[in-house]
Design a protein around this motif. Structure first.
Motif, PDB file in Angstrom:
ATOM      1  N   ALA A 273       4.450  -1.815   0.557  1.00 19.69           N
ATOM      2  CA  ALA A 273       3.720  -3.013   0.308  1.00 19.69           C
ATOM      3  C   ALA A 273       4.105  -3.386  -1.036  1.00 19.69           C
ATOM      4  CB  ALA A 273       2.185  -2.820   0.639  1.00 19.69           C
ATOM      5  N   ASN A 274       4.132  -4.812  -1.152  1.00 16.63           N
ATOM      6  CA  ASN A 274       4.260  -5.390  -2.403  1.00 16.63           C
ATOM      7  C   ASN A 274       3.803  -6.932  -2.414  1.00 16.63           C
ATOM      8  OD1 ASN A 274       5.453  -5.659  -5.011  1.00 16.63           O
ATOM      9  ND2 ASN A 274       7.318  -6.446  -4.331  1.00 16.63           N
ATOM     10  N   GLY A 275       2.424  -6.594  -2.188  1.00 14.10           N
ATOM     11  CA  GLY A 275       1.689  -8.171  -2.265  1.00 14.10           C
ATOM     12  C   GLY A 275       1.345  -8.677  -3.632  1.00 14.10           C
ATOM     13  N   GLN A 276       2.088  -9.861  -3.589  1.00 15.46           N
ATOM     14  CA  GLN A 276       1.935 -10.628  -5.054  1.00 15.46           C
ATOM     15  C   GLN A 276       2.578  -9.558  -6.113  1.00 15.46           C
ATOM     16  OE1 GLN A 276      -2.344 -11.350  -5.416  1.00 15.46           O
ATOM     17  NE2 GLN A 276      -2.273 -12.814  -3.766  1.00 15.46           N
ATOM     18  N   GLY A 277       3.547  -8.867  -5.835  1.00 21.27           N
ATOM     19  CA  GLY A 277       4.233  -8.070  -6.780  1.00 21.27           C
ATOM     20  C   GLY A 277       3.507  -6.865  -7.353  1.00 21.27           C
ATOM     21  N   SER A 278       2.859  -6.478  -6.513  1.00 16.12           N
ATOM     22  CA  SER A 278       1.752  -5.252  -6.922  1.00 16.12           C
ATOM     23  C   SER A 278       2.473  -3.644  -7.004  1.00 16.12           C
ATOM     24  CB  SER A 278       0.394  -5.009  -6.170  1.00 16.12           C
ATOM     25  OG  SER A 278       1.125  -4.790  -4.669  1.00 16.12           O
ATOM     26  N   LEU A 279       3.789  -3.936  -6.423  1.00 21.21           N
ATOM     27  CA  LEU A 279       4.559  -2.645  -6.522  1.00 21.21           C
ATOM     28  C   LEU A 279       5.284  -2.430  -7.584  1.00 21.21           C
ATOM     29  CD1 LEU A 279       5.320  -0.179  -4.553  1.00 21.21           C
ATOM     30  CD2 LEU A 279       7.622  -1.633  -4.095  1.00 21.21           C
ATOM     31  N   VAL A 280       5.151  -1.063  -7.895  1.00 21.70           N
ATOM     32  CA  VAL A 280       5.733  -0.683  -9.251  1.00 21.70           C
ATOM     33  C   VAL A 280       6.566   0.736  -8.952  1.00 21.70           C
ATOM     34  CG1 VAL A 280       5.648   0.108 -11.447  1.00 21.70           C
ATOM     35  CG2 VAL A 280       4.535  -1.800 -10.970  1.00 21.70           C
ATOM     36  N   ILE A 281       7.731   0.902  -9.160  1.00 21.28           N
ATOM     37  CA  ILE A 281       8.695   2.001  -8.659  1.00 21.28           C
ATOM     38  C   ILE A 281       9.304   2.902 -10.191  1.00 21.28           C
ATOM     39  CG2 ILE A 281      10.513   3.329  -7.614  1.00 21.28           C
ATOM     40  CD1 ILE A 281       8.028   2.475  -5.883  1.00 21.28           C
ATOM     41  N   GLU A 282       8.865   3.768 -10.794  1.00 23.41           N
ATOM     42  CA  GLU A 282       9.421   4.502 -11.958  1.00 23.41           C
ATOM     43  C   GLU A 282      10.125   5.333 -11.286  1.00 23.41           C
ATOM     44  OE1 GLU A 282       7.605   7.312 -14.664  1.00 23.41           O
ATOM     45  OE2 GLU A 282       7.165   5.560 -15.767  1.00 23.41           O
ATOM     46  N   ARG A 283      11.709   5.125 -11.895  1.00 24.32           N
ATOM     47  CA  ARG A 283      12.603   6.350 -11.422  1.00 24.32           C
ATOM     48  C   ARG A 283      12.854   7.330 -12.316  1.00 24.32           C
ATOM     49  NH1 ARG A 283      15.450   4.360  -6.709  1.00 24.32           N
ATOM     50  NH2 ARG A 283      14.967   2.154  -6.057  1.00 24.32           N
ATOM     51  N   GLN A 284      13.142   8.443 -11.981  1.00 23.09           N
ATOM     52  CA  GLN A 284      13.385   9.531 -12.802  1.00 23.09           C
ATOM     53  C   GLN A 284      14.747  10.358 -12.422  1.00 23.09           C
ATOM     54  OE1 GLN A 284      11.408  11.203 -15.424  1.00 23.09           O
ATOM     55  NE2 GLN A 284       9.735   9.515 -15.022  1.00 23.09           N
TER      56      GLN A 284
END
Length: 383
Positions: A41-52
């Motif tokens: 879910a990414n409503g209104q750009g709320s999704l953050v993915i920090e890749r390692q």
């Protein structure tokens, strides 16, 4: 499906095998994503993915504290935490090879899947020495920041100090000590026999002649702890002991006595030096007075004295030889006076000597006349 997911406001997230990712929604941690495809879910750009990237095994993230506080079970599942206390070091190995060495009060968070990890925690108070095998492994891995190397050459020992307190006397070899927030220093003591020269020392003799002397002494350190701790500098202590002993001894002697006994040392002074040095861990063997240097005018005077003495000796020998020669002539004269035949033999010897020096010699009346005339000449001289 993709159109439906997009209509529902979801975003496709793909995690590769060499990745892990922190999943945040509206700034809150949700989980750690493993390899696979996700529609999140990414409503209104709320999704953050920090890749390692697992190529960097260490976990570094501004969300680290939140992860351990809010999701401790997930953190424990994916992460390996290495932590040291004061006075401890930790050797971290990955698949049997040294990866890192932690000093006291340090913390390291690693992705467990990037291992396998082995952690060895060492109490450096109880085990201050780095084992030789581990020292070599750490050196090969270029992980030398947490220990100090103490090299000791053959014929030497090293006194090791931790925070100013001596903790060990190390024999020849390569040794290492954990620093662990402490100061590790060493003092190397040479145990081989050494020579010490005391040169140009001025001494006033008993007959008030100022001379300069050179002394040499052989010594070796037999107790390195005493030699290092009882005096500031053991070689300087020996130097001063020799100065005092020789000034005191030679100052009580006349110049003639010193010159006659050059190379010898007063036994009492030598024994005093040896006894004093034994108290600080030194064994002193040979002590030699090498040179006695006189002032220029004194050398000239002594040369004149020596020359006069040699001339006097030559005169005595000359007079002795003259006396012996006169005594020999007297004895010969007595023998000739008592034996005319001997006298005639001597006359013939004289005649032979004269004949060898002239070109021509005429003898009248033959040998009898010659002998008769010589004897008569002798009788006439006697008359």
């Amino acid at each position: 499906m993709r159109i439906l997911e997009k209509i529902l406001g979801r975003t496709r997230v793909l995690i590769q095998e060499n990745e892990r990712a922190l999943h945040l929604v509206k700034g809150e941690l949700q989980t750690i994503l493993t390899p696979g495809e996700y529609w999140l879910a990414n409503g209104q750009g709320s999704l953050v993915i920090e890749r390692q990237n697992l190529a960097t095994p260490e976990f570094r993230s501004p969300y680290e504290k939140a992860l351990f506080d809010k999701l401790p079970e997930i953190a424990a599942e994916h992460l390996t935490v290495v932590r040291t206390k004061p006075g401890e070091v930790a050797v971290v190995e990955r698949d049997g090879r040294v990866y890192a060495v932690l000093g006291p009060d340090q913390r390291l968070v690693l992705w467990t899947v990037a291992g396998p990890w082995t952690v060895t925690v060492i109490d450096t108070q109880a085990e201050p020495v780095v084992p030789a095998a581990l020292m070599r492994r750490l050196g090969d891995a270029k992980q030398t920041a947490q220990f100090v190397i103490v090299p000791v050459a053959d014929g030497q020992v090293a006194l090791v100090y931790i925070d100013g307190v001596m903790t060990a006397v190390q024999e020849p070899g390569i040794h290492a000590y954990w620093k662990a927030g402490r100061t590790v220093t060493q003092k190397v003591i040479d145990l081989k026999r050494q020579s010490l020269d005391v040169t140009g020392q001025e001494v006033l003799t008993l007959d008030r002649v100022t001379i300069r002397i050179n002394i040499t002494a052989d010594y070796r350190v037999v107790d390195p702890v005493k030699a290092a701790h009882d005096v500031k500098d053991f070689s300087d202590a020996l130097y001063r002991a020799l100065q005092v002993a020789y000034r005191r001894t030679l100052g009580a002697m006349k110049l003639d006595q010193i010159l006659e006994k050059k190379g010898e040392v007063n036994a009492e002074a030598v024994d005093k030096v040896r006894a004093d040095m034994a108290k600080i861990g030194l064994e002193v063997s040979d002590i030699t007075l090498k040179d006695v240097i006189l002032p220029g005018e004194m050398r000239e005077i002594l040369n004149m004295v020596v020359q006069a003495e040699k001339e006097a000796e030559a005169n005595v020998i000359r007079r002795r030889e003259e006396t012996n020669a006169t005594r020999s002539l007297l004895n010969t004269a007595k023998v000739m006076a008592e034996n005319p035949v001997m006298l005639r033999l001597k006359e013939l010897e004289a005649l032979e000597t004269i004949a060898g020096k002239v070109d021509r010699l005429t003898v009248h009346n033959g040998t009898d006349g010659l002998m008769h005339d010589l004897v008569r000449l002798r009788d006439g001289d006697a008359a």
